[in-house]
Enzyme design. Structure first.
Site, mmCIF file in Angstrom:
data_model
loop_
_atom_site.group_PDB
_atom_site.id
_atom_site.type_symbol
_atom_site.label_atom_id
_atom_site.label_comp_id
_atom_site.label_asym_id
_atom_site.label_seq_id
_atom_site.Cartn_x
_atom_site.Cartn_y
_atom_site.Cartn_z
ATOM 1 N N LYS A 212 0.825 -1.206 0.000
ATOM 2 C CA LYS A 212 0.000 0.000 0.000
ATOM 3 C C LYS A 212 0.862 1.260 0.000
ATOM 4 C CE LYS A 212 -2.976 3.096 0.452
ATOM 5 N NZ LYS A 212 -4.344 3.303 0.759
ATOM 6 N N CYS A 266 -3.512 10.827 1.804
ATOM 7 C CA CYS A 266 -2.802 9.559 1.608
ATOM 8 C C CYS A 266 -1.446 9.772 0.966
ATOM 9 C CB CYS A 266 -3.646 8.651 0.723
ATOM 10 S SG CYS A 266 -5.337 8.558 1.310
HETATM 11 N N1 SAJ Z 1 -2.111 14.925 -8.613
HETATM 12 C C1 SAJ Z 1 -1.283 15.702 -9.421
HETATM 13 N N2 SAJ Z 1 -0.956 15.239 -10.660
HETATM 14 C C2 SAJ Z 1 -1.431 14.044 -11.144
HETATM 15 C C3 SAJ Z 1 -2.263 13.252 -10.312
HETATM 16 C C4 SAJ Z 1 -2.587 13.717 -9.049
HETATM 17 O O1 SAJ Z 1 -0.840 16.793 -9.029
HETATM 18 O O2 SAJ Z 1 -1.104 13.714 -12.294
HETATM 19 C C5 SAJ Z 1 -2.458 15.406 -7.262
HETATM 20 C C6 SAJ Z 1 -3.959 15.645 -7.073
HETATM 21 O O3 SAJ Z 1 -4.339 16.889 -7.570
HETATM 22 C C7 SAJ Z 1 -4.084 15.536 -5.573
HETATM 23 C C8 SAJ Z 1 -3.041 14.479 -5.208
HETATM 24 O O4 SAJ Z 1 -2.156 14.408 -6.321
HETATM 25 O O5 SAJ Z 1 -3.751 16.757 -4.941
HETATM 26 C C9 SAJ Z 1 -3.597 13.104 -4.912
HETATM 27 O O6 SAJ Z 1 -4.654 12.774 -5.821
HETATM 28 P P1 SAJ Z 1 -4.828 11.316 -6.453
HETATM 29 O O7 SAJ Z 1 -6.021 11.335 -7.328
HETATM 30 O O8 SAJ Z 1 -3.545 10.880 -7.069
HETATM 31 O O9 SAJ Z 1 -5.016 10.340 -5.201
HETATM 32 P P2 SAJ Z 1 -5.936 10.308 -3.869
HETATM 33 O O10 SAJ Z 1 -5.113 10.869 -2.742
HETATM 34 O O11 SAJ Z 1 -7.267 10.891 -4.082
HETATM 35 O O12 SAJ Z 1 -6.078 8.697 -3.685
HETATM 36 C C10 SAJ Z 1 -4.900 7.896 -3.616
HETATM 37 C C11 SAJ Z 1 -5.034 6.729 -4.615
HETATM 38 N N3 SAJ Z 1 -3.757 6.062 -4.778
HETATM 39 C C12 SAJ Z 1 -3.215 5.818 -6.022
HETATM 40 O O13 SAJ Z 1 -3.757 6.190 -7.047
HETATM 41 C C13 SAJ Z 1 -1.918 5.071 -6.054
HETATM 42 C C14 SAJ Z 1 -6.081 5.736 -4.099
HETATM 43 O O14 SAJ Z 1 -6.135 4.577 -4.912
HETATM 44 C C15 SAJ Z 1 -5.747 5.330 -2.651
HETATM 45 O O15 SAJ Z 1 -6.704 4.395 -2.133
HETATM 46 C C16 SAJ Z 1 -5.785 6.584 -1.816
HETATM 47 O O16 SAJ Z 1 -4.733 7.444 -2.285
HETATM 48 C C17 SAJ Z 1 -5.572 6.173 -0.364
HETATM 49 O O17 SAJ Z 1 -6.572 6.083 0.379
HETATM 50 O O18 SAJ Z 1 -4.438 5.846 0.021
#
Ligand code: SAJ
Length: 415
Positions: A212, A266
């Site tokens: 994870k 996360c």
């Molecule tokens: N972000 C960027 N650029 C990108 C993708 C995301 O700047 O290309 C930023 C987003 O704007 C945000 C942050 O990253 O601020 C996180 O967003 P996210 O959509 O990547 O993830 P979370 O935090 O909403 O959910 C993540 C997910 N993990 C992965 O995709 C590996 C989810 O599957 C997990 O279950 C969750 O964390 C968790 O609970 O740990």
């Protein structure tokens, strides 16, 4: 072992949807939370968190009696622990909520029970939870001492659902199941098979914990790469969005999107659990965190420089949530940027956030005003794009032609 009644400890962003989906598969679910208000809301058939469609599922399972919430742990066949695992001010994992959960369930544990830790945890936390339970219940045996013969089975099965898509991902995603014994893994598979359509992949508890943390660190490192690129491109006068689009046409390159920083509960937290376990070795993971944490500060500096050109700078700040098309403002880099701009008196700040009704008090009290997109664009001389909400994707170049644009999400570059 037959699992007819399950107790879910912690009814937050993961525990409540898990409890509801499990209940709608026909299992009797007792949800336990220390928050009396949340318990009362759930027992009314309502929800206290925001997640699409969750309200309907909760209403249905509460009204048919399959889900009931309480503040006191009760006997059950299996216990799923879904409590927060934040970090302390010195970036060490804080396991106190897991310890409290162990203290809550220990008195009602009985022979043949399964305890699953779902909370994202540092390596070794499941063993620690089992040790706490064993200490509190010397009359029962646990896998760390009794192996396959243990009275109580213990496993780690980390949640991996994406906020905003939780109900679908809870069912469709594969699950990593790390039992502290073979019997523990088998019992956990039986539990998850009630609602999971994806594969249940078996490993040990430590590998499941690390899996994870690895998933979220992988994403963090890749976002850090794009955030670093965006800073380098500003320095070299190159459009980072065009650059990424071009590089991504290579068959083995897939660069993520830069942004104002990494938010949520996360991705910005979990990599620190790896760093704290292996501080000397986790160099790339630590640096990625530092790059992503620096990005909001970098954006603030960009805006401050742009504001110097105006006698009365008016900044239209588009988006406050931590990512697109959700209303979750917690741990949001967009909020941090706007708050810092306000603290520095950078200018008049107009915040446009279509997914909330009222501004957080901290922003409102520091003089930030909420505005509609139309009004903000009409009044501003600087446009700051912080979140790529669908409402903002409708913007046409003529809407912001007269404004100085600082676009952290590449919206205004969409081809
Ligand atoms: N972000 C960027 N650029 C990108 C993708 C995301 O700047 O290309 C930023 C987003 O704007 C945000 C942050 O990253 O601020 C996180 O967003 P996210 O959509 O990547 O993830 P979370 O935090 O909403 O959910 C993540 C997910 N993990 C992965 O995709 C590996 C989810 O599957 C997990 O279950 C969750 O964390 C968790 O609970 O740990």
């Amino acid at each position: 072992m037959s699992i007819r009644t399950v107790s879910v400890i912690g009814l937050g962003y993961i525990g409540l949807p898990t409890a509801a989906v499990l209940a709608s598969s026909g299992v009797n679910v007792i949800g336990v939370d220390v928050n009396e208000q949340a318990v009362e809301i759930i027992n009314r058939g309502d929800i206290h968190i925001v997640e699409p469609d969750l309200d309907q599922v909760v209403r249905q399972v509460v009204s048919n009696g399959k889900l009931r919430a309480t503040t006191q742990a009760e006997a059950a066949d299996a216990f799923m622990v879904a409590v927060p695992t934040p970090f302390t001010s010195d970036r060490q994992p804080d396991l106190s909520y897991i310890q409290s959960a162990a203290q809550a369930i220990a008195p009602v544990l009985s022979r043949g029970n399964l305890v699953v830790l779902e909370s994202t945890s540092p390596v070794g936390a499941t063993e620690k939870m089992s040790a706490w339970l064993a200490e509190l219940r010397p009359d029962l045996t646990f896998p760390q001492n009794a192996g396959e013969e243990a009275d109580v089975l213990v496993a780690h099965c980390p949640e991996r659902v994406l906020p905003g898509h939780v109900l679908r991902e809870l069912v469709e995603n594969d699950r990593v199941i790390g039992g502290m014994s073979k019997a523990s893994s088998e019992a956990a598979i039986a539990l998850y098979r009630n609602f999971v359509k994806g594969d249940c992949l078996v490993t040990n508890a430590r590998t499941a914990e690390m899996a994870k943390l690895t998933e979220n660190s992988f994403r963090d490192v890749n976002i850090a790469f794009s955030n670093e690129l965006s800073i380098i491109c500003d320095e070299l006068d190159i459009n980072v969005w065009e650059l990424i689009q071009l590089a991504n046409r290579h068959p083995r390159v897939n660069i993520l999107n830069p942004g104002p920083g990494v938010g949520g509960h996360c991705i910005a937290v979990d990599p620190w659990f790896i760093v704290s376990s292996a501080p000397e070795s986790a160099r790339l993971i630590r640096t990625a965190r530092e790059i992503n944490d620096y990005k909001p500060e970098y954006v603030v500096e960009q805006v401050a420089r742009a504001a110097e050109a105006f006698k009365e700078p008016v900044i239209a700040c588009l988006g406050l949530s931590y990512k697109a098309d959700i209303d979750d403002l917690r741990e949001s880099p967009a909020v941090d940027v706007v708050a810092e701009l306000a603290a520095r008196n950078t200018g008049k700040l107009l915040a446009v956030e279509p997914n909330i009704d009222t501004l957080p008090t901290t922003l409102a009290e520091s003089g930030v005003q909420q505005a509609t997109l139309v009004n903000a664009l009409a009044e501003a001389n600087i446009l700051l794009v912080l979140v790529d909400h669908m409402e903002f994707k409708q913007l046409a170049p003529e809407d912001y032609a007269r404004l100085v644009v600082i676009d952290t999400r590449g919206l205004t570059n969409a081809s």
